[in-house]
Design a protein around this motif. Structure first.
Motif, PDB file in Angstrom:
ATOM      1  N   UNK A   1       0.893  -1.034   0.164  1.00  0.00           N
ATOM      2  CA  UNK A   1       0.092  -0.010  -0.137  1.00  0.00           C
ATOM      3  C   UNK A   1       0.797   1.298   0.033  1.00  0.00           C
ATOM      4  N   UNK A   2       2.019   1.300   0.793  1.00  0.00           N
ATOM      5  CA  UNK A   2       3.047   2.280   0.960  1.00  0.00           C
ATOM      6  C   UNK A   2       3.384   2.450  -0.450  1.00  0.00           C
ATOM      7  N   UNK A   3       3.893   1.654  -1.213  1.00  0.00           N
ATOM      8  CA  UNK A   3       4.594   1.778  -2.403  1.00  0.00           C
ATOM      9  C   UNK A   3       3.452   2.152  -3.571  1.00  0.00           C
ATOM     10  N   UNK A   4       2.369   1.724  -3.435  1.00  0.00           N
ATOM     11  CA  UNK A   4       1.205   2.240  -4.376  1.00  0.00           C
ATOM     12  C   UNK A   4       1.060   3.810  -4.176  1.00  0.00           C
ATOM     13  N   UNK A   5       0.940   4.094  -2.652  1.00  0.00           N
ATOM     14  CA  UNK A   5       0.682   5.503  -2.343  1.00  0.00           C
ATOM     15  C   UNK A   5       1.745   6.384  -2.657  1.00  0.00           C
ATOM     16  N   UNK A   6       3.251   5.835  -2.614  1.00  0.00           N
ATOM     17  CA  UNK A   6       4.396   6.727  -3.262  1.00  0.00           C
ATOM     18  C   UNK A   6       4.375   6.887  -4.717  1.00  0.00           C
ATOM     19  N   UNK A   7       3.952   5.934  -5.470  1.00  0.00           N
ATOM     20  CA  UNK A   7       4.199   5.767  -6.768  1.00  0.00           C
ATOM     21  C   UNK A   7       2.842   7.082  -7.331  1.00  0.00           C
ATOM     22  N   UNK A   8       1.649   6.970  -6.767  1.00  0.00           N
ATOM     23  CA  UNK A   8       0.643   7.827  -6.966  1.00  0.00           C
ATOM     24  C   UNK A   8       1.013   9.473  -6.796  1.00  0.00           C
ATOM     25  N   UNK A   9       1.678   9.688  -5.553  1.00  0.00           N
ATOM     26  CA  UNK A   9       1.915  10.796  -5.183  1.00  0.00           C
ATOM     27  C   UNK A   9       3.127  11.316  -6.095  1.00  0.00           C
ATOM     28  N   UNK A  10       4.121  10.503  -6.557  1.00  0.00           N
ATOM     29  CA  UNK A  10       4.942  11.126  -7.358  1.00  0.00           C
ATOM     30  C   UNK A  10       4.903  11.406  -8.860  1.00  0.00           C
ATOM     31  N   UNK A  11       3.400  10.975  -9.248  1.00  0.00           N
ATOM     32  CA  UNK A  11       2.948  11.578 -10.532  1.00  0.00           C
ATOM     33  C   UNK A  11       2.120  12.936 -10.395  1.00  0.00           C
ATOM     34  N   UNK A  12       2.124  13.486  -9.106  1.00  0.00           N
ATOM     35  CA  UNK A  12       1.216  14.654  -9.033  1.00  0.00           C
ATOM     36  C   UNK A  12       1.908  15.645  -9.884  1.00  0.00           C
ATOM     37  N   UNK A  13       1.154  16.357 -10.617  1.00  0.00           N
ATOM     38  CA  UNK A  13       1.762  17.358 -11.694  1.00  0.00           C
ATOM     39  C   UNK A  13       1.802  16.931 -12.951  1.00  0.00           C
ATOM     40  N   UNK A  14       1.526  15.810 -13.117  1.00  0.00           N
ATOM     41  CA  UNK A  14       1.508  15.135 -14.435  1.00  0.00           C
ATOM     42  C   UNK A  14       0.249  15.575 -15.380  1.00  0.00           C
ATOM     43  N   UNK A  15       0.409  15.651 -16.628  1.00  0.00           N
ATOM     44  CA  UNK A  15      -0.860  15.815 -17.386  1.00  0.00           C
ATOM     45  C   UNK A  15      -1.736  14.945 -17.316  1.00  0.00           C
TER      46      UNK A  15
END
Length: 292
Positions: free
Chosen positions: A178-192
């Motif tokens: 779950x932490x890895x999934x959350x980290x991946x999602x948050x790393x994409x913030x700002x993408x188009x």
């Protein structure tokens, strides 16, 4: 001389007399016939004779006419030559105009190509910088995941404060993924946001969710309708980080996102906002499913 010898000489005069009389008779008969015809016929009108004066072409007039014809022919030749010159000049002007337009078009195309190449190079440089930044951020977010699973929730990394309150509800088995999934999602913030986008720098809502779960080895369906029924339905009051939020009905959802804890979610929203992290109060979801 004998009597017989005088016969020929005696006959010759008589023969001449007969011929003379015959000739006289013929002539007289002809004249008599003409005289009788003239006397017997009615008086006839004398034939009317009309004199037409024909123009006389003198040698000088003939020469003038010939000269005039020659001059007319020369004028015709001159006009024809002038027309050909005008046509050639018009054709040359058209060709020059076309060549100029083609040169301008090529220059503009070259200018646009150079501008596009420059923009592409800048975009690639920016993309590399963003990727490096995201890699560093992912490393920072994923490093404390083990301690987060066993802590009371106050030891979450400073770079992801929104996920801190959610840690106490995670089990040790699900928290790591779950932490890895959350980290991946948050790393994409700002993408188009791009319809049909599956990354790495542009997403649609279900493409982001699918990629986040694929980062931990879980394959999800591609579209939001199928993702809304891909796990166990859970109440919005019992959410855990990594749960999938959906808007619309289960099986007919039109939007999905990832719950990251603290009452917030990360989702590829639309072309105006792109990929964002927002509070659930911003747009209350209809339901949620748990895959982990």
């Amino acid at each position: 001389m004998s009597h017989t010898a005088h016969i020929p000489s005696h006959r010759k005069p008589r023969q001449r007399a007969s011929k003379s009389a015959l000739r006289a008779g013929v002539a007289g008969g002809v004249l008599s016939t003409i005289a009788v015809a003239g006397a017997a016929g009615p008086a006839q009108a004398e034939p009317v004779t009309q004199t037409i004066e024909m123009p006389t072409i003198t040698a000088g007039l003939s020469t003038a006419v010939a000269a005039s014809a020659q001059a007319t022919q020369q004028v015709a030749f001159d006009l024809e030559a002038e027309a050909r010159e005008d046509a050639a000049a018009e054709s040359a002007a058209k060709k020059a105009k076309k060549a100029k337009a083609e040169a301008v078009r090529k220059a503009e195309a070259k200018k646009k190509a150079e501008a596009a190449a420059k923009a592409k190079a800048e975009a690639e440089a920016q993309e590399r910088a963003e990727r490096a930044s995201r890699t560093a951020e992912r490393t920072t977010l994923s490093a404390p995941s083990g301690s987060t699973a066993s802590s009371s929730g106050n030891s979450a990394p400073a770079s992801a404060p929104s996920a801190a309150p959610s840690a106490p509800s995670s089990s040790s088995n699900a928290t790591g993924s779950a932490a890895a999934i959350v980290a991946f999602a948050q790393a994409q913030v700002g993408d188009a946001y791009v319809a049909g986008g599956t990354g790495p720098n542009a997403w649609d809502c279900s493409g982001l969710v699918q990629a986040a779960y694929r980062s931990v080895g879980i394959d999800l369906p591609r579209v939001s309708q199928a993702q809304s029924t891909a796990g166990t339905q859970v109440s919005l009051d019992a959410l855990q980080p990594g749960d999938i939020l959906y808007w619309g009905g289960a099986g007919s959802a039109y939007h999905v996102a990832i719950y990251v804890g603290g009452g917030q979610f990360v989702g590829a929203q639309n072309s105006s906002t792109g990929t964002v992290q927002r509070s659930m109060d911003y747009d209350r979801p209809s339901g949620a499913v748990r895959v982990l």
